[in-house]
Write a protein that holds these residues in place. Sequence first.
Motif, PDB file in Angstrom:
ATOM      1  N   LEU A   3       1.047  -1.476   0.123  1.00 33.26           N
ATOM      2  CA  LEU A   3      -0.019   0.146   0.247  1.00 33.26           C
ATOM      3  C   LEU A   3       0.875   1.066   0.055  1.00 33.26           C
ATOM      4  CD1 LEU A   3      -2.823   0.874  -0.034  1.00 33.26           C
ATOM      5  CD2 LEU A   3      -2.601   0.984   2.299  1.00 33.26           C
ATOM      6  N   ASP A   4       1.201   1.658  -1.381  1.00 33.42           N
ATOM      7  CA  ASP A   4       1.841   2.852  -1.111  1.00 33.42           C
ATOM      8  C   ASP A   4       1.359   4.101  -1.790  1.00 33.42           C
ATOM      9  OD1 ASP A   4       1.833   2.435  -4.309  1.00 33.42           O
ATOM     10  OD2 ASP A   4       3.375   2.095  -4.275  1.00 33.42           O
ATOM     11  N   ASN A   5       1.502   5.270  -2.345  1.00 31.34           N
ATOM     12  CA  ASN A   5       0.936   6.370  -2.479  1.00 31.34           C
ATOM     13  C   ASN A   5       0.553   6.083  -4.074  1.00 31.34           C
ATOM     14  OD1 ASN A   5       1.196   7.198   0.604  1.00 31.34           O
ATOM     15  ND2 ASN A   5       2.650   8.446   0.036  1.00 31.34           N
ATOM     16  N   ILE A   8      -2.624   3.887  -4.300  1.00 31.66           N
ATOM     17  CA  ILE A   8      -4.206   4.755  -3.347  1.00 31.66           C
ATOM     18  C   ILE A   8      -3.967   6.013  -4.022  1.00 31.66           C
ATOM     19  CG2 ILE A   8      -4.320   6.363  -1.179  1.00 31.66           C
ATOM     20  CD1 ILE A   8      -2.727   5.065   0.514  1.00 31.66           C
ATOM     21  N   GLN A   9      -3.515   6.910  -4.723  1.00 28.70           N
ATOM     22  CA  GLN A   9      -4.013   7.548  -5.508  1.00 28.70           C
ATOM     23  C   GLN A   9      -4.812   6.662  -7.223  1.00 28.70           C
ATOM     24  OE1 GLN A   9      -0.780  10.578  -6.830  1.00 28.70           O
ATOM     25  NE2 GLN A   9      -2.119  10.789  -8.481  1.00 28.70           N
ATOM     26  N   LYS A  10      -4.214   5.929  -7.716  1.00 25.12           N
ATOM     27  CA  LYS A  10      -4.900   5.459  -8.865  1.00 25.12           C
ATOM     28  C   LYS A  10      -6.056   4.260  -8.528  1.00 25.12           C
ATOM     29  CE  LYS A  10      -3.818   1.920 -11.686  1.00 25.12           C
ATOM     30  NZ  LYS A  10      -5.486   2.140 -12.968  1.00 25.12           N
ATOM     31  N   LYS A  11      -6.178   4.019  -6.588  1.00 20.16           N
ATOM     32  CA  LYS A  11      -7.161   3.564  -6.873  1.00 20.16           C
ATOM     33  C   LYS A  11      -8.298   4.093  -6.433  1.00 20.16           C
ATOM     34  CE  LYS A  11      -9.430  -0.503  -4.442  1.00 20.16           C
ATOM     35  NZ  LYS A  11      -9.014  -1.680  -4.226  1.00 20.16           N
ATOM     36  N   LEU A  12      -8.529   5.532  -6.378  1.00 22.83           N
ATOM     37  CA  LEU A  12      -9.027   6.782  -6.240  1.00 22.83           C
ATOM     38  C   LEU A  12      -9.081   7.105  -7.658  1.00 22.83           C
ATOM     39  CD1 LEU A  12      -7.839   8.369  -3.026  1.00 22.83           C
ATOM     40  CD2 LEU A  12      -9.673   7.337  -2.779  1.00 22.83           C
ATOM     41  N   VAL A  13      -8.745   7.529  -8.330  1.00 19.26           N
ATOM     42  CA  VAL A  13      -9.282   8.110  -9.659  1.00 19.26           C
ATOM     43  C   VAL A  13      -9.543   6.691 -10.305  1.00 19.26           C
ATOM     44  CG1 VAL A  13      -8.121   9.496 -11.817  1.00 19.26           C
ATOM     45  CG2 VAL A  13      -6.449   9.799  -9.447  1.00 19.26           C
ATOM     46  N   ASP A  19     -13.937  13.339  -9.054  1.00 18.89           N
ATOM     47  CA  ASP A  19     -14.444  13.881  -7.617  1.00 18.89           C
ATOM     48  C   ASP A  19     -13.032  14.405  -6.836  1.00 18.89           C
ATOM     49  OD1 ASP A  19     -16.984  14.470  -8.152  1.00 18.89           O
ATOM     50  OD2 ASP A  19     -17.204  12.712  -7.644  1.00 18.89           O
ATOM     51  N   ILE A  20     -11.911  13.911  -7.347  1.00 18.24           N
ATOM     52  CA  ILE A  20     -10.130  13.531  -6.130  1.00 18.24           C
ATOM     53  C   ILE A  20      -9.740  14.162  -7.039  1.00 18.24           C
ATOM     54  CG2 ILE A  20      -9.258  12.423  -4.925  1.00 18.24           C
ATOM     55  CD1 ILE A  20     -11.301  10.210  -4.535  1.00 18.24           C
ATOM     56  N   ASP A  28       5.773  12.425   3.113  1.00 17.90           N
ATOM     57  CA  ASP A  28       5.219  10.864   2.866  1.00 17.90           C
ATOM     58  C   ASP A  28       4.097  10.148   3.192  1.00 17.90           C
ATOM     59  OD1 ASP A  28       8.263  10.099   2.408  1.00 17.90           O
ATOM     60  OD2 ASP A  28       8.680   9.320   4.283  1.00 17.90           O
ATOM     61  N   ILE A  29       3.529  11.157   2.936  1.00 13.71           N
ATOM     62  CA  ILE A  29       2.080  11.705   3.554  1.00 13.71           C
ATOM     63  C   ILE A  29       0.849  11.892   2.212  1.00 13.71           C
ATOM     64  CG2 ILE A  29      -0.350  12.161   4.773  1.00 13.71           C
ATOM     65  CD1 ILE A  29       2.078  12.254   6.963  1.00 13.71           C
ATOM     66  N   LEU A  30       0.170  11.003   1.688  1.00 16.54           N
ATOM     67  CA  LEU A  30      -0.523  11.419   0.283  1.00 16.54           C
ATOM     68  C   LEU A  30      -1.387  12.401   0.748  1.00 16.54           C
ATOM     69  CD1 LEU A  30      -0.931  11.384  -2.127  1.00 16.54           C
ATOM     70  CD2 LEU A  30      -2.222   9.404  -2.044  1.00 16.54           C
ATOM     71  N   THR A  31      -1.977  13.665   0.439  1.00 19.38           N
ATOM     72  CA  THR A  31      -2.562  14.291   0.473  1.00 19.38           C
ATOM     73  C   THR A  31      -3.423  15.026  -0.755  1.00 19.38           C
ATOM     74  OG1 THR A  31      -1.187  15.830   2.062  1.00 19.38           O
ATOM     75  CG2 THR A  31      -2.761  17.237   1.090  1.00 19.38           C
ATOM     76  N   PHE A  32      -5.054  14.818  -1.002  1.00 17.65           N
ATOM     77  CA  PHE A  32      -5.381  15.464  -2.188  1.00 17.65           C
ATOM     78  C   PHE A  32      -6.640  16.502  -1.614  1.00 17.65           C
ATOM     79  CE2 PHE A  32      -6.083  10.859  -0.200  1.00 17.65           C
ATOM     80  CZ  PHE A  32      -7.351  10.342  -0.434  1.00 17.65           C
TER      81      PHE A  32
END
Length: 173
Positions: A3-5, A8-13, A19-20, A28-32
Amino acid sequence: MSLDNQTIQKKLVDTFGLDIIEFHESHDILTFEINSKKNHEIIKFLKEDKDLNFNFLTDVCGVHFPDYEKNRQFAVVYHLHNWYKNVRIRIKCFTSADNPNVDSVVDLYKSANWQERETYDFYGIKFNNHPQMKRILNMDEMESFPLRKEFPMEDQGRTDKDDRFFGRIPNNC
């Protein structure tokens, strides 16, 4: 699965599309940023998806940006943590100055109860469907929201304060 950033980004998009937006990393914290009308749906997905599993809500807070356009002057910021893989994310959700509100996530995370109430108490941001949306620290009679930038930091009428004790020395001394 790691589980890397990027994962996470790909799954959300892939799931929520536009909407994201505004992904970036800080320490190292993904912010969106997410669409404020879908905050509950997106946060529920982040919690319940078996790969993401953001099982802990660390924080909910408000921010006031008086210089931003009127429909983006208030932000609700969520910090989520996946304890199993030790991954953290930060979510920003902007709302209007005219009617600052977003959906509550108390049904997803019980810890959001007081955090949302505190955000309401200090910024006036209402959380739709909150079980007890009322002030938590300030008096019920208070008409202002003290962390909004349009309110003064101090009561200028107080006579018991001496600026010298707060590191402010008047110019005429």
